[in-house]
Design a protein around this motif. Structure first.
Motif, PDB file in Angstrom:
ATOM      1  N   GLN A  34     -98.697   2.293  58.250  1.00 18.93           N
ATOM      2  CA  GLN A  34     -97.261   2.027  58.209  1.00 18.93           C
ATOM      3  C   GLN A  34     -96.505   2.879  57.195  1.00 18.93           C
ATOM      4  N   CYS A  35     -97.224   3.489  56.251  1.00 17.93           N
ATOM      5  CA  CYS A  35     -96.590   4.237  55.159  1.00 17.93           C
ATOM      6  C   CYS A  35     -96.578   5.733  55.451  1.00 17.93           C
ATOM      7  N   ASP A  36     -95.617   6.418  54.847  1.00 13.69           N
ATOM      8  CA  ASP A  36     -95.615   7.877  54.933  1.00 13.69           C
ATOM      9  C   ASP A  36     -96.783   8.446  54.134  1.00 13.69           C
ATOM     10  N   TYR A  37     -97.034   7.841  52.994  1.00 11.10           N
ATOM     11  CA  TYR A  37     -98.153   8.220  52.133  1.00 11.10           C
ATOM     12  C   TYR A  37     -98.837   6.933  51.708  1.00 11.10           C
ATOM     13  N   CYS A  38    -100.152   6.920  51.706  1.00 10.88           N
ATOM     14  CA  CYS A  38    -100.860   5.716  51.294  1.00 10.88           C
ATOM     15  C   CYS A  38    -102.059   6.095  50.444  1.00 10.88           C
TER      16      CYS A  38
END
Length: 76
Positions: A34-38
């Motif tokens: 769900q995140c752009d960066y994780c």
């Protein structure tokens, strides 16, 4: 996997806001997707995950502070 967190990520995406997540191995498929960066700690041990997250948070903040205020190696 909290519904509130997922809803917040959806709202951010609709507003064009970049998102960064911190999670452990179990969150790889939920939060990670769900995140752009994780930043995913490859562990299921909560204490280890929190230790790595704390280190990463301090490192990221220190790097930003150095770049914003150009204070090399924490010298003031």
């Amino acid at each position: 996997g909290s519904k509130n967190v997922i809803n917040a990520l959806d709202a951010a995406r609709k507003k064009g806001i970049k998102t960064i997540g911190f999670t452990g191995e179990k969150g790889r498929t939920t939060l990670g997707s769900q995140c752009d960066y994780c930043l995913i700690v490859p562990s299921i041990d909560t204490a280890r995950i929190q230790e790595v997250h704390e280190f990463l948070w301090h490192f990221i903040c220190g790097t930003i502070e150095e770049r914003l205020f150009q204070t090399p190696n924490n010298q003031e």
